[in-house]
Enzyme design. Structure first.
Site, PDB file in Angstrom:
ATOM      1  N   MET E   1       0.784  -1.220   0.000  1.00 38.35           N
ATOM      2  CA  MET E   1       0.000   0.000   0.000  1.00 38.35           C
ATOM      3  C   MET E   1       0.819   1.276   0.000  1.00 38.35           C
ATOM      4  O   MET E   1       0.517   2.153  -0.796  1.00 38.35           O
ATOM      5  CB  MET E   1      -0.891   0.046   1.235  1.00 38.35           C
ATOM      6  CG  MET E   1      -1.251   1.470   1.666  1.00 38.35           C
ATOM      7  SD  MET E   1      -1.586   1.609   3.436  1.00 38.35           S
ATOM      8  CE  MET E   1       0.073   1.410   4.117  1.00 38.35           C
ATOM      9  N   PRO E   2       1.845   1.387   0.815  1.00 33.63           N
ATOM     10  CA  PRO E   2       2.392   2.732   0.853  1.00 33.63           C
ATOM     11  C   PRO E   2       2.920   3.123  -0.521  1.00 33.63           C
ATOM     12  O   PRO E   2       3.483   2.305  -1.250  1.00 33.63           O
ATOM     13  CB  PRO E   2       3.541   2.645   1.857  1.00 33.63           C
ATOM     14  CG  PRO E   2       3.305   1.398   2.611  1.00 33.63           C
ATOM     15  CD  PRO E   2       2.610   0.476   1.660  1.00 33.63           C
ATOM     16  N   LEU E   3       2.670   4.386  -0.852  1.00 33.59           N
ATOM     17  CA  LEU E   3       3.128   4.946  -2.118  1.00 33.59           C
ATOM     18  C   LEU E   3       4.022   6.123  -1.782  1.00 33.59           C
ATOM     19  O   LEU E   3       3.615   7.035  -1.055  1.00 33.59           O
ATOM     20  CB  LEU E   3       1.930   5.435  -2.928  1.00 33.59           C
ATOM     21  CG  LEU E   3       2.282   6.252  -4.160  1.00 33.59           C
ATOM     22  CD1 LEU E   3       2.901   5.387  -5.233  1.00 33.59           C
ATOM     23  CD2 LEU E   3       1.036   6.941  -4.688  1.00 33.59           C
TER      24      LEU E   3
END
Lengths: 75, 75, 75, 75, 75, 75
Positions: E1-3
């Protein structure tokens, strides 16, 4: 077409100041692009949580920004 | 790879509508890029505070957008 | 109001595919928000240089994405 | 100059972890660009609501991400 | 998820440095979120044209940033 | 802290107009936040390829925007 996306830390600006921001940033764009572009010029303000913005690796809180704006040294 | 980032004003869409948005925007991308790309296609929805989005220098509230969607004149 | 910002790696999609993307993503949004919102729904496509997008720390090139889309293993 | 903008789902990281994130991402940039650039390197963390991030068309909640991080299968 | 989305001025970093950036920023995130999140951690580098980034109202060119990195005064 | 990110279609504004944009948008912000914030106010201009920006599902080219700015009907 032009889209102006502003990021600020939450709680630094009042709702009235954010309305002024939308108006003045739009006026600044229109002064360059021409009056015909006003209706397609958008401004979006995103607020970031206090502490979730770092400069040089150090988190900035809402209080830090207010001190900075007031000309006080941080901390 | 493709990343679809949607900005909307908070309170305009229900959680169910936002789920539908994620599904339909992904399907739209996959219809172009091919089914093999589905698992790497992301959609992120950012909500902007009511009044923090301006068009032509005029702030839009959640209520303004709902009126617009319902076909009513603003204000 | 709604703004759909898509990021893709350059050279993966043709100009015709990007036009299709603008049309289909707009249609997907309008199917949820209603036809009255069509004229204020924007789609912006940003292209990122080949190799400037990483997943799990590994850079993806235009060729990598085309292989992935074609169902071939990377590398 | 460099600006690092991180998007995460709200509630996944504690304030202390977000401070660590600001520090470590800045250090990673400085290790490449050089120490003289530290004071102009910014990190901004945006939090997205639980469920407002989809991969492959499926919404991810804060709980889903915590399960994934813990090595548990989703659902 | 982290972008992780990094903005830099074009021409400041070589392709090899940008690959290093993708790897190190991913490693920084994984050191906080845990190894299970590596495969869903993305880094995107956007390059901005020389002169299209201003601090305090003054445009920065690629040459300005290189001087700054080298510890030379601007101009 | 405040970050102003402007998106425009490439080729609409000259380099001189973009410098004016950086200066005027910064001045607009400083008129609200105060002079002490000038040195931490950034403006970044992103250019989007001609045709890669759609309104209401219809792609806008550089020529379309120039016609609009000149007060001519599109097409």
């Amino acid at each position: 077409m032009p889209l102006v996306n502003v990021k600020v830390i939450e709680g630094v600006f009042t709702p009235a100041q954010k309305q002024e921001m939308i108006r003045k940033l739009t006026d600044a764009m229109v002064s360059i692009e021409g009056e015909n572009m006003r209706s397609v010029t958008s401004v979006i303000i995103d607020e970031v949580k206090s502490g979730d913005w770092g400069i040089g690796g150090k988190p900035l809180t809402t209080a830090d920004v207010k001190s900075l704006a007031a000309g006080k040294p941080k901390g």
